[in-house]
Design a protein around this motif. Structure first.
Motif, PDB file in Angstrom:
ATOM      1  N   ARG A   1       0.858  -1.189   0.000  1.00 28.08           N
ATOM      2  CA  ARG A   1       0.000   0.000   0.000  1.00 28.08           C
ATOM      3  C   ARG A   1       0.885   1.228   0.000  1.00 28.08           C
ATOM      4  O   ARG A   1       1.851   1.305   0.750  1.00 28.08           O
ATOM      5  CB  ARG A   1      -0.923   0.014   1.225  1.00 28.08           C
TER       6      ARG A   1
ATOM      7  N   ALA B   1       1.402  -9.101   6.306  1.00 27.97           N
ATOM      8  CA  ALA B   1       1.131  -7.871   5.563  1.00 27.97           C
ATOM      9  C   ALA B   1      -0.354  -7.722   5.279  1.00 27.97           C
ATOM     10  O   ALA B   1      -0.914  -6.621   5.397  1.00 27.97           O
ATOM     11  CB  ALA B   1       1.920  -7.861   4.258  1.00 27.97           C
TER      12      ALA B   1
ATOM     13  N   THR C   1      -1.976  -6.624   8.518  1.00 28.88           N
ATOM     14  CA  THR C   1      -1.635  -5.237   8.849  1.00 28.88           C
ATOM     15  C   THR C   1      -2.353  -4.251   7.938  1.00 28.88           C
ATOM     16  O   THR C   1      -2.819  -3.196   8.386  1.00 28.88           O
ATOM     17  CB  THR C   1      -0.112  -5.032   8.755  1.00 28.88           C
ATOM     18  N   ALA C   2      -2.458  -4.595   6.663  1.00 32.48           N
ATOM     19  CA  ALA C   2      -3.119  -3.699   5.706  1.00 32.48           C
ATOM     20  C   ALA C   2      -4.586  -3.480   6.041  1.00 32.48           C
ATOM     21  O   ALA C   2      -5.172  -2.457   5.652  1.00 32.48           O
ATOM     22  CB  ALA C   2      -2.992  -4.265   4.289  1.00 32.48           C
TER      23      ALA C   2
ATOM     24  N   VAL D   1      -3.526   2.592   8.434  1.00 33.52           N
ATOM     25  CA  VAL D   1      -2.268   2.211   7.795  1.00 33.52           C
ATOM     26  C   VAL D   1      -2.278   2.739   6.364  1.00 33.52           C
ATOM     27  O   VAL D   1      -3.005   2.239   5.514  1.00 33.52           O
ATOM     28  CB  VAL D   1      -2.064   0.688   7.815  1.00 33.52           C
TER      29      VAL D   1
ATOM     30  N   LEU E   1       2.504   0.543   3.418  1.00 29.18           N
ATOM     31  CA  LEU E   1       2.941  -0.759   3.920  1.00 29.18           C
ATOM     32  C   LEU E   1       3.803  -1.437   2.869  1.00 29.18           C
ATOM     33  O   LEU E   1       3.431  -1.510   1.696  1.00 29.18           O
ATOM     34  CB  LEU E   1       1.730  -1.641   4.252  1.00 29.18           C
TER      35      LEU E   1
ATOM     36  N   ARG F   1       6.788  -4.853   2.330  1.00 28.68           N
ATOM     37  CA  ARG F   1       7.656  -5.932   2.813  1.00 28.68           C
ATOM     38  C   ARG F   1       9.093  -5.494   2.578  1.00 28.68           C
ATOM     39  O   ARG F   1       9.430  -5.004   1.505  1.00 28.68           O
ATOM     40  CB  ARG F   1       7.385  -7.244   2.081  1.00 28.68           C
TER      41      ARG F   1
ATOM     42  N   LEU G   1       8.384  -5.849   7.918  1.00 27.75           N
ATOM     43  CA  LEU G   1       7.421  -4.940   7.301  1.00 27.75           C
ATOM     44  C   LEU G   1       7.738  -3.522   7.748  1.00 27.75           C
ATOM     45  O   LEU G   1       8.170  -3.291   8.883  1.00 27.75           O
ATOM     46  CB  LEU G   1       5.982  -5.272   7.717  1.00 27.75           C
TER      47      LEU G   1
ATOM     48  N   ALA H   1       5.724   0.219   7.894  1.00 27.18           N
ATOM     49  CA  ALA H   1       4.391   0.813   7.737  1.00 27.18           C
ATOM     50  C   ALA H   1       4.408   2.254   8.202  1.00 27.18           C
ATOM     51  O   ALA H   1       5.250   2.669   9.005  1.00 27.18           O
ATOM     52  CB  ALA H   1       3.358   0.024   8.537  1.00 27.18           C
TER      53      ALA H   1
ATOM     54  N   VAL I   1      -2.220  -3.049  15.466  1.00 31.78           N
ATOM     55  CA  VAL I   1      -1.169  -3.821  14.790  1.00 31.78           C
ATOM     56  C   VAL I   1      -0.451  -4.723  15.783  1.00 31.78           C
ATOM     57  O   VAL I   1      -0.187  -5.899  15.508  1.00 31.78           O
ATOM     58  CB  VAL I   1      -0.179  -2.881  14.086  1.00 31.78           C
TER      59      VAL I   1
END
Length: 293
Positions: free
Chosen positions: A137, A224, A227-228, A233, A236, A238, A245, A247, A264
């Motif tokens: 993202r 991921a 988290t997204a 967020v 984001l 990797r 990660l 973010a 998170v």
């Protein structure tokens, strides 16, 4: 910005070219209200709507995040880092690493050379680098692989959209030597092909921002996805380096940041989180078609 303003920004984040009528319908208000608010927000500089071109189209497909430890004052170091053309983003941050920067370059070798140059700057004690595996993202730009083949008309359209993401199709057509209908078809193809993302770039004074370095359990791709899904967020990726990660969380208040970070931390796929606050944004100028390497 109030709740209605933030709703408009969120809608534009999904599609920066939504009409006033479409925005009004989605926000549950009137077209006149949307028109007045958009005029006020744009005139005040609260945000702009711009087209941001995919880094690979600009010849800057290798991206690295650098956290910089300084010896002495951080502001002069941040200004020196920001002066480098391959650095597109710089902020002053809390914590051990007082400066954060993003490097975008044509190749991994060019990134290595840029990092070496940063390490040699006066006042730089250490550079901790995170190479991006993939961006899941992005707060401003498109993600994924840019698939469209570009010709001169496409490039002309992109140059207008970089300046004004809501430029009329008549104006776009004139710049590219096309009909308005053809310009519309091409813009849709460029968006769908991840060549450009058209959306709001919010003034950093209108929100709080926090960086997060995340260690995960198991596959980083699964973490991921988890988290997204956390509200707030905005960026984001990797990464390879100190974290699995990377973010960025944005919120209108410090309380909103705290809630997002806790969300998170609570994810079963997350093993640990390190955070730093962005105190001041020194540079945020993503490369344009007129400044490719």
């Amino acid at each position: 910005m109030d709740e209605v303003d933030r709703t408009l920004v969120a809608l534009l984040s999904r599609d920066g070219r939504l009409s006033h009528r479409e925005l009004a319908t989605a926000a549950g208000t009137t077209r006149a209200t949307v028109a007045a608010r958009m005029r006020r927000l744009l005139d005040s500089g609260a945000f702009t709507v711009q087209g941001v071109v995919h880094p690979s189209v600009l010849g800057r497909g290798s991206i690295c995040y650098a956290r910089i430890e300084v010896d002495g004052a951080a502001a002069p170091v941040a200004e020196a880092v920001a002066a480098r053309a391959e650095v597109v983003y710089v902020s002053l941050t809390t914590g051990r690493f007082a400066v954060a920067a993003e490097v975008r370059a044509a190749s991994d070798d060019t990134v290595d050379a840029a990092l070496a140059a940063l390490r040699g700057l006066p006042g730089v004690a250490r550079v901790d680098a995170l190479a991006y595996r993939d961006v899941i993202r992005d707060a401003v730009g498109p993600v994924g692989e840019a698939t469209a083949h570009l010709d001169s008309a496409d490039l002309a359209l992109l140059q207008v959209l970089e300046r004004d993401g809501r430029a009329s199709y008549v104006r776009l057509a004139a710049a590219a030597g096309l009909s308005a209908a053809a310009a519309r078809r091409r813009v849709l193809r460029l968006v769908e092909g991840s060549v450009v993302r058209i959306g709001p770039i919010v003034s950093r004074g209108a929100e709080h921002a926090m960086g997060m370095g995340i260690h995960v359990r198991g596959d980083a791709r699964d973490a991921a996805l988890d988290t997204a899904a956390v509200p707030g967020v905005s960026f984001l990726a990797r990464t390879v380096g100190s974290f699995d990660l990377l973010a960025t969380v944005r919120a209108p208040s410090a309380t909103g940041l705290a809630d997002a970070v806790d969300a998170v931390r609570s994810l079963p796929s997350v093993a640990g989180v390190e955070t730093w606050s962005h105190l001041r944004f020194v540079k945020e100028s993503y490369a344009s078609l007129g400044a490719t390497e």
